[in-house]
Scaffold this motif. Sequence first.
Motif, mmCIF file in Angstrom:
data_model
loop_
_atom_site.group_PDB
_atom_site.id
_atom_site.type_symbol
_atom_site.label_atom_id
_atom_site.label_comp_id
_atom_site.label_asym_id
_atom_site.label_seq_id
_atom_site.Cartn_x
_atom_site.Cartn_y
_atom_site.Cartn_z
ATOM 1 N N CYS A 1 42.807 34.794 37.650
ATOM 2 C CA CYS A 1 42.511 33.421 38.077
ATOM 3 C C CYS A 1 43.825 32.655 38.268
ATOM 4 O O CYS A 1 44.808 32.909 37.581
ATOM 5 C CB CYS A 1 41.650 32.744 37.018
ATOM 6 S SG CYS A 1 41.283 31.024 37.382
ATOM 7 N N GLU A 2 43.813 31.731 39.207
ATOM 8 C CA GLU A 2 45.021 30.922 39.442
ATOM 9 C C GLU A 2 45.357 30.064 38.225
ATOM 10 O O GLU A 2 46.482 29.625 38.056
ATOM 11 C CB GLU A 2 44.832 30.044 40.689
ATOM 12 C CG GLU A 2 44.958 30.852 41.977
ATOM 13 C CD GLU A 2 44.570 30.073 43.221
ATOM 14 O OE1 GLU A 2 44.319 28.853 43.114
ATOM 15 O OE2 GLU A 2 44.505 30.700 44.300
ATOM 16 N N CYS B 1 38.055 30.154 36.482
ATOM 17 C CA CYS B 1 37.608 28.871 37.038
ATOM 18 C C CYS B 1 36.434 29.070 37.999
ATOM 19 O O CYS B 1 35.647 28.164 38.214
ATOM 20 C CB CYS B 1 38.771 28.169 37.748
ATOM 21 S SG CYS B 1 39.184 28.910 39.350
ATOM 22 N N ASN B 2 36.320 30.282 38.563
ATOM 23 C CA ASN B 2 35.263 30.612 39.526
ATOM 24 C C ASN B 2 35.331 29.771 40.799
ATOM 25 O O ASN B 2 34.359 29.699 41.547
ATOM 26 C CB ASN B 2 33.870 30.487 38.884
ATOM 27 C CG ASN B 2 33.556 31.694 38.007
ATOM 28 O OD1 ASN B 2 33.736 32.835 38.420
ATOM 29 N ND2 ASN B 2 33.126 31.440 36.785
ATOM 30 N N LYS B 3 36.488 29.118 41.021
ATOM 31 C CA LYS B 3 36.624 28.282 42.225
ATOM 32 C C LYS B 3 37.788 28.738 43.096
ATOM 33 O O LYS B 3 37.755 28.580 44.315
ATOM 34 C CB LYS B 3 36.830 26.815 41.822
ATOM 35 C CG LYS B 3 35.547 26.157 41.340
ATOM 36 C CD LYS B 3 35.795 24.723 40.924
ATOM 37 C CE LYS B 3 34.554 24.146 40.264
ATOM 38 N NZ LYS B 3 34.884 23.400 39.045
ATOM 39 N N CYS B 4 38.837 29.293 42.458
ATOM 40 C CA CYS B 4 40.009 29.687 43.243
ATOM 41 C C CYS B 4 39.677 30.918 44.097
ATOM 42 O O CYS B 4 38.669 31.589 43.874
ATOM 43 C CB CYS B 4 41.194 29.968 42.322
ATOM 44 S SG CYS B 4 41.013 31.455 41.333
ATOM 45 N N CYS C 1 39.226 34.229 42.097
ATOM 46 C CA CYS C 1 37.935 34.305 41.395
ATOM 47 C C CYS C 1 36.817 34.630 42.381
ATOM 48 O O CYS C 1 35.992 35.520 42.133
ATOM 49 C CB CYS C 1 37.621 32.984 40.694
ATOM 50 S SG CYS C 1 38.488 32.782 39.121
HETATM 51 ZN ZN LIG Z 1 39.980 31.089 39.272
#
Ligand SMILES: [Zn+2]
Length: 433
Positions: free
Chosen positions: A63-64, A72-75, A78
């Motif tokens: 993850c970033e 984060c499940n957004k970058c 992910c």
């Molecule tokens: Zn992430």
Amino acid sequence: MSIQLTRKYRPQTFAEVVGQDFIKQVLSRAALENKVAHVYLFSGTRGVGKTTIARILAKTINCEKFPTAEPCNKCSNCIAITKGISPDVLEIDGASHTGVDNVRKLREDVFLPPISGNYKVIIIDEAHMLSKAAFNAFLKTLEEPPKHCVFIFATTEPERFPITIISRSQHYVFNALTQSQIESHLQNILNLEGIKYELQAISLIAKRADGSIRDSMSLLAQVLALSGNELQEEDVRKILGLAGEELFQRLFESLIQENLIELHNLVEYLREQGLDLGFFIKEFGLYWRNLFLIAQLKNEANKILGWERDKLDYWINLSKQFGIKRIHASWQMVVEAQRTILKNVDPILDLELLFFNLAYLSKLLGVEELIIEDKRGEIENKISLEKNLNLTLKKRTEKILNEKKDDQEIKEHPLVKKIIEEFDARILAVVKS
Ligand SMILES: [Zn+2]
């Protein structure tokens, strides 16, 4: 439906995974503190979250936001890993990549640095299926893994793993999930989906899933696909091929009546309906266990069982007809059958034999009691023999003691005393002369 439901509720963070609290905690902290190991071994029965946690770990360390406790499940990293298209996370099925060539190719790959993330993560599922040559090829890499590499071996059979690999890895043993963990997970999903349900239906699916969260999900999806918008116990039984309360009542009544024809019909019914035999025998064992509790505790048993009055009365009545001894013996026989029947060539035939044995157990028990009676006779004989022997011994001892007593009395008689004294005096005189 099945794929939709499973995919929709696949956990994307450590926190979302059901159970395995200790493992989640340790791995999440390792990611947060940037103390990731190079080789992990995840072992445990099927469907308990090994691959899911491996993917979440892969995501967290790529993850970033890394170092972080959760992805984060957004970058973009992910998202790519969730979609299964990240070039840095390789998932290999040990069952279909058993050859040494696959591993050689992989070894070349792992030396290349990650493209967009921090680590190259290689997840090897069903890793015990790898060939010996493949394991050896791996071993060379694992001895000095590249700094940017993380290997995660997932297996249901760690005992088939070479000790050389186990000793180089951090080994985590995943537990089977408990009935209540699975139940609350299913309830959660149904609430989120806005689907009504009977608690018994949930409990049945959880029981059938036998510790596997993945199985519970696919069973739920299977039932929902056919039963519509409400989850009912009756539907679950019908769709999953599980025997219902009514069938068990018929079975227990036939046993008490020694009704072989009805028992045979029941076996035929099980065969025709293609009911899940493994689950049937397990439930059958559970019925005997409940009957045992009822026979021992009567109404108190309901503190454990929580049944409705009618149902409890029915089984209390039945428990009286069987008697505690027969219930206990039957329960043991069924538990024993759980271990053996399914391994047999024709399990349905063995099931019939089990039913007949259970029906005639009272007579078999009769024989056993006779044997005990015989033994009791034997023991009583022995005891009386010993008593006689003791008596003889006692008499003899008494006789000897009496004789000694007589001796003493004679010695103390004045006349005898005089003779002995005279005798002693003579000997003394002889010695002196
Ligand atoms: Zn992430």
